[in-house]
Design an enzyme around this catalytic site. Sequence first.
Site, PDB file in Angstrom:
ATOM      1  N   LYS A   1       0.868  -1.185   0.000  1.00  7.81           N
ATOM      2  CA  LYS A   1       0.000   0.000   0.000  1.00  7.81           C
ATOM      3  C   LYS A   1       0.896   1.224   0.000  1.00  7.81           C
ATOM      4  O   LYS A   1       1.659   1.435   0.956  1.00  7.81           O
ATOM      5  CB  LYS A   1      -0.886   0.003   1.250  1.00  7.81           C
ATOM      6  CG  LYS A   1      -1.589   1.340   1.497  1.00  7.81           C
ATOM      7  CD  LYS A   1      -2.476   1.332   2.733  1.00  7.81           C
ATOM      8  CE  LYS A   1      -2.881   2.746   3.125  1.00  7.81           C
ATOM      9  NZ  LYS A   1      -3.808   2.781   4.281  1.00  7.81           N
TER      10      LYS A   1
ATOM     11  N   ALA B   1      -9.592   4.864   4.528  1.00  7.48           N
ATOM     12  CA  ALA B   1      -9.465   6.005   5.447  1.00  7.48           C
ATOM     13  C   ALA B   1     -10.783   6.719   5.687  1.00  7.48           C
ATOM     14  O   ALA B   1     -11.496   7.085   4.758  1.00  7.48           O
ATOM     15  CB  ALA B   1      -8.434   7.018   4.983  1.00  7.48           C
ATOM     16  N   GLY B   2     -11.072   6.911   6.960  1.00  2.99           N
ATOM     17  CA  GLY B   2     -12.189   7.748   7.373  1.00  2.99           C
ATOM     18  C   GLY B   2     -13.475   7.022   7.694  1.00  2.99           C
ATOM     19  O   GLY B   2     -14.358   7.595   8.326  1.00  2.99           O
TER      20      GLY B   2
ATOM     21  N   GLY C   1      -8.342   8.076  10.330  1.00  5.76           N
ATOM     22  CA  GLY C   1      -8.654   8.017  11.759  1.00  5.76           C
ATOM     23  C   GLY C   1      -9.701   9.007  12.228  1.00  5.76           C
ATOM     24  O   GLY C   1      -9.985   9.088  13.416  1.00  5.76           O
TER      25      GLY C   1
ATOM     26  N   ASN D   1      -9.606   0.535   9.705  1.00  3.69           N
ATOM     27  CA  ASN D   1      -8.644   0.274  10.772  1.00  3.69           C
ATOM     28  C   ASN D   1      -9.108   0.888  12.094  1.00  3.69           C
ATOM     29  O   ASN D   1      -9.565   0.188  12.982  1.00  3.69           O
ATOM     30  CB  ASN D   1      -7.267   0.808  10.376  1.00  3.69           C
ATOM     31  CG  ASN D   1      -6.193   0.454  11.380  1.00  3.69           C
ATOM     32  OD1 ASN D   1      -6.471   0.071  12.510  1.00  3.69           O
ATOM     33  ND2 ASN D   1      -4.963   0.568  10.986  1.00  3.69           N
ATOM     34  N   THR D   2      -9.034   2.209  12.204  1.00  2.00           N
ATOM     35  CA  THR D   2      -9.284   2.885  13.476  1.00  2.00           C
ATOM     36  C   THR D   2     -10.615   2.473  14.119  1.00  2.00           C
ATOM     37  O   THR D   2     -10.682   2.199  15.324  1.00  2.00           O
ATOM     38  CB  THR D   2      -9.265   4.407  13.258  1.00  2.00           C
ATOM     39  OG1 THR D   2      -7.966   4.783  12.799  1.00  2.00           O
ATOM     40  CG2 THR D   2      -9.582   5.157  14.531  1.00  2.00           C
TER      41      THR D   2
END
Lengths: 256, 256, 256, 256, 66, 66, 66, 66
Positions: free
Chosen positions: D97, D184-185, D158, D206-207
Amino acid sequence: MDDLLAIGGQKIASRLFLGTGKFSANRFIPLTVEASGAQVVTVALRRVDFDHAEEDVASFVPPTCILMPNTSGARNAGEAVRLARIARAAGCGNWVKIEVIDDQKYLLPDNYETLKATEVLAAEGFVVLPYFSPDLTVARRLEKAGAAAVMPLGSPIGSNRGLRTEELLRILIAEIKVPVIVDAGIGRPSEAAYAMEMGAAAVLVNTAIATAQDPPAMARAFGQAVAAGRTAYLAGLPETSDLARASSPLTGFLYE
Amino acid sequence: MDDLLAIGGQKIASRLFLGTGKFSANRFIPLTVEASGAQVVTVALRRVDFDHAEEDVASFVPPTCILMPNTSGARNAGEAVRLARIARAAGCGNWVKIEVIDDQKYLLPDNYETLKATEVLAAEGFVVLPYFSPDLTVARRLEKAGAAAVMPLGSPIGSNRGLRTEELLRILIAEIKVPVIVDAGIGRPSEAAYAMEMGAAAVLVNTAIATAQDPPAMARAFGQAVAAGRTAYLAGLPETSDLARASSPLTGFLYE
Amino acid sequence: MDDLLAIGGQKIASRLFLGTGKFSANRFIPLTVEASGAQVVTVALRRVDFDHAEEDVASFVPPTCILMPNTSGARNAGEAVRLARIARAAGCGNWVKIEVIDDQKYLLPDNYETLKATEVLAAEGFVVLPYFSPDLTVARRLEKAGAAAVMPLGSPIGSNRGLRTEELLRILIAEIKVPVIVDAGIGRPSEAAYAMEMGAAAVLVNTAIATAQDPPAMARAFGQAVAAGRTAYLAGLPETSDLARASSPLTGFLYE
Amino acid sequence: MDDLLAIGGQKIASRLFLGTGKFSANRFIPLTVEASGAQVVTVALRRVDFDHAEEDVASFVPPTCILMPNTSGARNAGEAVRLARIARAAGCGNWVKIEVIDDQKYLLPDNYETLKATEVLAAEGFVVLPYFSPDLTVARRLEKAGAAAVMPLGSPIGSNRGLRTEELLRILIAEIKVPVIVDAGIGRPSEAAYAMEMGAAAVLVNTAIATAQDPPAMARAFGQAVAAGRTAYLAGLPETSDLARASSPLTGFLYE
Amino acid sequence: MQVTVNGKTEEIPAGISVAEYLDRREVGRDSLVVELNGTVLTRPEWPARILNTGDRLEVVRFVQGG
Amino acid sequence: MQVTVNGKTEEIPAGISVAEYLDRREVGRDSLVVELNGTVLTRPEWPARILNTGDRLEVVRFVQGG
Amino acid sequence: MQVTVNGKTEEIPAGISVAEYLDRREVGRDSLVVELNGTVLTRPEWPARILNTGDRLEVVRFVQGG
Amino acid sequence: MQVTVNGKTEEIPAGISVAEYLDRREVGRDSLVVELNGTVLTRPEWPARILNTGDRLEVVRFVQGG
């Protein structure tokens, strides 16, 4: 009022920039410019058609306005630079809106070619306002390359879809020092007001005004909305609250 | 301009109604009313406090304005009716904003008690403007009961959350014949403009103006935004498009 | 898993309730119910057409499901009560979805008549689930009248417009003690998941599943989405942040 | 089911990719990966800290997963290329990535450096998945440079702010031929479902999972939501309608 | 003899019961509910209840609905 | 003699009018509205209306409100 | 003899290999990747490659990351 | 003699200047800009600059644009 927008050595009172595309006739342009209050007006550059009588659109723009030719039609930096030079030769000043597009469906700009054209033209003394797809890193490079302002899109040109890129616009406004002018996609006065409330330095509107049934009326509406949004931004917008907060007193009731 | 709002036999030019709650001092009220252009101004009714010198807020409202007392503090129809009668006895006209609330957290109105108060007061000759939670069936009954206008909330009072009930407001505007005035929750000029673009007859704003750092400046911003939204509504807002539509000509390029 | 929804003395594992309207043929119903996992299934009541062979839709609903007849067609409380009594006489239990509508364009419910029907039917021992236009005061009265759950609409029936009444739904979920089940308007699995993340006790979906090209596939998607939203609600959704927060370590870089 | 995602010669059943950042302890990783169903898992590369005992995070990732090291920490193309080469030398495959960031506040990627790294690494035989700021022209160049998929951001890393770049994501999905993976997000299962309903090929989360109170539960929720959104996309989402469309029959009423 | 069934007036012989009426209309009884003059008739009442002139009978069943 | 004014019970001399009561409380009359026992008293009624034991008097005025 | 390891200059004896260096630092070799002067060293190269003065060594491993 | 004007090849007499060319085409000069072989020609240059075979001339003006 002293709230003037400084770009390219000019002090501009109206934060509504107006595009002249799509008017059904040039004669509506002066009335509409006047109703809008705009002081910066865009035009395009095209080949003369020798077979048909043509008007010079610039002659319909009030002479007090700053004329900002765009580089529409350019597909790369080289073509944009060439168009900018021709435009300057017309003797109407050295402002230029860089517009480099190689996508005919969404008319989305090519940020990289836009950056290259900005570098060249800023070095040649142009007042360069690049139209681009909102991207923080690109905006920083445009700024460094000498852009007088940066003009991210709110949504595709002529789509009237409003500020769909709000998340990125908000970041640009927070991080970029030159004026951030929202260009493309604004379809309603409320959207123009919202852009100004967010802290945009100005907005550029074309389709929503030029294609209205009554362009001068719509122009006046946008002019008022931009002024309203700017005033509110300067006055400080309030916080929102999850719960209600009474607007009438909570004491002195007749039923206590 | 002939675009006047007719309510209770009056012709009103400004479609921004102003609430007087939460001003840090009454002396800001006249300046703010003037800056807003409002011609309809709300006040509340409370018991006199004999132990402290108090001002009469009505004396701070320019005499050219229509005074619209609210029934805040009422928890049911009977209390609202009583407050309305007292207000009328003050000799400032027969307009009344019905406000019946039995929820202290969200200050959401009790539509059923509001309807009952509307029936009684309209029959007594009041010009009744009920504040209510947007609901089509209720709005139809308010209209039938003689409401001069209906005032659905956009979001909880004082929350500055804007037009969160847009879906229901849009239906009310389409279906209800008396003026639909969006009351409560509007926190920004852009939201006021949007309500007007949707076809609202007017908006009532209080918290966002009265609690601004500079209330007259914010009032002016709201006045401009409401005018902008109304003008745009009358001029006809454009459709949106999924794809882009060029605003510069698609012929005459230099690279053909 | 012990996360069961208790309504009317039943413990229900699936928080997706399914409507049977608009299926192109009854034979798709059992497969779809099974794919959805739904344990509560709605039906309507209509006059027999003696001139055409008709099927009994209830026979297509798996016998393990709770059958919830609606009172569609009722224009007032009296008609709703009558329909509920007839439905109970069919011997399929005592659940009823109150639906009182006198608007044929938006099919918005009449909250006041709905409340009256709820009072009568709850007193007669029905398990009453009223469908209503979201309104906190009304919801409190429904609860007090004995509603087993309350079912506010997200947007007009069959519109697939999603949770347009989110502002009011959120308040109901915070304030009402009986289960809040979002009924009407949910058009996508993501919207069903979002309703559950907000804390809705369940959702009722019909049009989006029954009119899909492959109803069992769409039913499975909704079942998964509802489970996902519920799991996330129980696990605690994260806060949002205006700035970024790195998901990779901010130390140990190779370039220090 | 045959709905497999083909990237880099692999056939991937789960369209939820999982990041391993921010777990409170590595021991939660295998349980969470399993609960999510993810088959592609990201890790970062950092200098060994000789003074503290450290675990190898890769050993906590189930061996059936594809390991996708990111180039976090890289500030330009050269650093990203170097990190990718080191990662490949670890013997865990050739996926990478690309993440090139020079902004520490919003962690927004540098599209131009990302493109340069993609060109180099694709030519060296890596399976390259570049993380970038959504921009159609850039995506086309990434595709041309040999990217195996493109990974536009939904909102800052995040931030849990969801699909704020929806307008641009929608265009990428329509125009780009390689898989578009939203990275992301994404903060909620409903947002992941929505991305899939839009036609995203996958999402990387992820987050929202790693920082949940119960990461495996939240991972399961995301896995279900992604499956739900994908199923719905394949089944064909319904159109929305401004008016209601009855879900119960409009004939056979008892009151005709 | 005239009765109103599902909103339509019709002529029927005197002396027939609700159950007999349904049989004549050849409609499967299993899933029906019958209301006579605004009151629900339970299934066991159907054979005994003879229809009278002017009776209003509603014969309904469950259909698709949301 | 006891009366209730704005929800508070107080002792006042017998025989005073509403107008006299307001003067004693030193409150400017201009912007007031007075309700006695649930009925609004018009301004001309104030001097004539003598307060009785048990009367409930409400003295209100306009204040800021939205 | 000075080398730079993970950005820090340190003194090590002359003549030790990369493998020996890692053993001295007591770090498990299994999950490491080593880059020497900007070029990745494959695992088989570690025992043979003797460190020289001024070498820049990077010793990295996989960590959590998104 | 052949020149290319605005992308189209055309035959013109030898020896005419840019200014003369524009006059022949009966196009108002006021608002035009002329580029010859990729370089802008200022207005004072028009009368003096004689067109040669193979010249590429662009004659443009401002039009509506956004």
